[in-house]
Motif scaffolding. Sequence first.
Motif, mmCIF file in Angstrom:
data_model
loop_
_atom_site.group_PDB
_atom_site.id
_atom_site.type_symbol
_atom_site.label_atom_id
_atom_site.label_comp_id
_atom_site.label_asym_id
_atom_site.label_seq_id
_atom_site.Cartn_x
_atom_site.Cartn_y
_atom_site.Cartn_z
ATOM 1 N N GLY A 42 36.418 41.735 55.617
ATOM 2 C CA GLY A 42 35.535 40.896 56.418
ATOM 3 C C GLY A 42 34.349 40.346 55.662
ATOM 4 N N GLU A 43 34.282 40.647 54.355
ATOM 5 C CA GLU A 43 33.184 40.158 53.528
ATOM 6 C C GLU A 43 33.569 38.843 52.848
ATOM 7 N N SER A 44 32.563 38.129 52.372
ATOM 8 C CA SER A 44 32.809 36.871 51.670
ATOM 9 C C SER A 44 33.048 37.140 50.185
ATOM 10 N N LEU A 45 33.654 36.167 49.523
ATOM 11 C CA LEU A 45 33.996 36.294 48.106
ATOM 12 C C LEU A 45 33.169 35.289 47.307
ATOM 13 N N LYS A 46 32.427 35.785 46.327
ATOM 14 C CA LYS A 46 31.499 34.948 45.557
ATOM 15 C C LYS A 46 32.208 34.201 44.432
ATOM 16 N N PHE A 47 31.836 32.924 44.269
ATOM 17 C CA PHE A 47 32.298 32.108 43.146
ATOM 18 C C PHE A 47 31.073 31.436 42.522
ATOM 19 N N ASP A 48 31.067 31.337 41.198
ATOM 20 C CA ASP A 48 29.941 30.728 40.494
ATOM 21 C C ASP A 48 30.449 29.586 39.614
ATOM 22 N N PHE A 49 30.204 28.362 40.051
ATOM 23 C CA PHE A 49 30.689 27.189 39.325
ATOM 24 C C PHE A 49 29.758 26.764 38.189
ATOM 25 N N SER A 50 28.697 27.522 37.959
ATOM 26 C CA SER A 50 27.826 27.217 36.820
ATOM 27 C C SER A 50 28.358 27.849 35.536
ATOM 28 N N GLN A 51 29.347 28.713 35.673
ATOM 29 C CA GLN A 51 29.878 29.446 34.525
ATOM 30 C C GLN A 51 31.068 28.721 33.888
ATOM 31 N N ASP A 52 31.123 28.762 32.550
ATOM 32 C CA ASP A 52 32.310 28.268 31.848
ATOM 33 C C ASP A 52 33.505 29.123 32.256
ATOM 34 N N THR A 53 34.661 28.484 32.359
ATOM 35 C CA THR A 53 35.851 29.208 32.803
ATOM 36 C C THR A 53 37.054 28.872 31.934
ATOM 37 N N THR A 54 37.734 29.908 31.483
ATOM 38 C CA THR A 54 39.020 29.742 30.804
ATOM 39 C C THR A 54 40.094 30.282 31.726
ATOM 40 N N PHE A 55 41.100 29.469 31.978
ATOM 41 C CA PHE A 55 42.121 29.846 32.960
ATOM 42 C C PHE A 55 43.513 29.647 32.373
ATOM 43 N N LYS A 56 44.372 30.634 32.569
ATOM 44 C CA LYS A 56 45.755 30.537 32.108
ATOM 45 C C LYS A 56 46.651 30.206 33.286
ATOM 46 N N HIS A 57 47.306 29.055 33.221
ATOM 47 C CA HIS A 57 48.169 28.604 34.299
ATOM 48 C C HIS A 57 49.486 29.378 34.313
ATOM 49 N N SER A 58 50.220 29.219 35.404
ATOM 50 C CA SER A 58 51.485 29.946 35.557
ATOM 51 C C SER A 58 52.508 29.553 34.496
ATOM 52 N N ASP A 59 52.351 28.348 33.913
ATOM 53 C CA ASP A 59 53.280 27.927 32.857
ATOM 54 C C ASP A 59 52.825 28.375 31.471
ATOM 55 N N GLY A 60 51.728 29.154 31.429
ATOM 56 C CA GLY A 60 51.237 29.684 30.169
ATOM 57 C C GLY A 60 50.190 28.831 29.481
ATOM 58 N N VAL A 61 49.970 27.621 29.977
ATOM 59 C CA VAL A 61 48.986 26.721 29.371
ATOM 60 C C VAL A 61 47.573 27.149 29.771
ATOM 61 N N GLU A 62 46.690 27.223 28.791
ATOM 62 C CA GLU A 62 45.304 27.589 29.060
ATOM 63 C C GLU A 62 44.436 26.344 29.167
ATOM 64 N N SER A 63 43.470 26.393 30.068
ATOM 65 C CA SER A 63 42.520 25.290 30.192
ATOM 66 C C SER A 63 41.107 25.857 30.167
ATOM 67 N N PHE A 64 40.190 25.054 29.651
ATOM 68 C CA PHE A 64 38.786 25.441 29.598
ATOM 69 C C PHE A 64 37.981 24.447 30.419
ATOM 70 N N VAL A 65 37.152 24.960 31.324
ATOM 71 C CA VAL A 65 36.311 24.111 32.158
ATOM 72 C C VAL A 65 34.852 24.489 31.921
ATOM 73 N N LYS A 66 34.058 23.486 31.584
ATOM 74 C CA LYS A 66 32.644 23.715 31.321
ATOM 75 C C LYS A 66 31.894 23.966 32.621
#
Length: 226
Positions: A42-66
């Motif tokens: 029942g609690e909320s989930l925090k997200f911080d869009f000020s942070q750089d993010t590296t994400f690995k997609h399901s196809d294995g490709v990685e992306s970097f978002v500033k």
Amino acid sequence: MSDLSNFNNIYANLAESAYNDRPNLFPYKSLYKPQRNILDSGESLKFDFSQDTTFKHSDGVESFVKGGKNLPNKGVVYLQPDKTLHAEPIKSTYSVPKVNGGYEQVPYDTLKTYQKGLLTDEKAGFNAYFVTDTAKLDETTRQTYLTIRGSDGASISTLNDWVSNDANFALTDAYIPQAKLANLALQEKIKELNAKAPDAVLNVTGHSLGTMVSAQAVAKLYQETA
């Protein structure tokens, strides 16, 4: 939708997060178990869009978002749980001959379910997420967002997106089914804001089909209150 190169626009950020296989994603089934546990409690989930993010997609490709700059609330938002979300039984029927001829349809439970709630109707292909700038929706909340997912990749399981909604709008300019669900969600969230966060603003965002759904839902809202 391609990954954003940066998180500088809060509306684009939230629209992207409504999809699966994206950085900072919102869909419940794609969250890690500890994240799901937070929402389940029942609690909320925090997200911080000020942070750089590296994400690995399901196809294995990685992306970097500033990380984003000059964002509302320094880029921090809270995904609120949809307490109406539940597993809805899928029912069907079979034909049984009548004594006097003909057939009658007898309902039965398929033992299968789909996710349904105010912000989700898996059967209709509707997925929306309610996000706020405070951990709890209260009198200190100032900005809230309803972000609506657009079309998922074309497949048999997503025909509702492409046929019942995308094509329906493009060919007939109809008030599409997902927009009706979004309109109901807007009405309920506005009631909730009036009761718990009267000074808060409700923003609506989406991408692709999510944009059409949002526009129609908001237009209908104004039409109903005019």
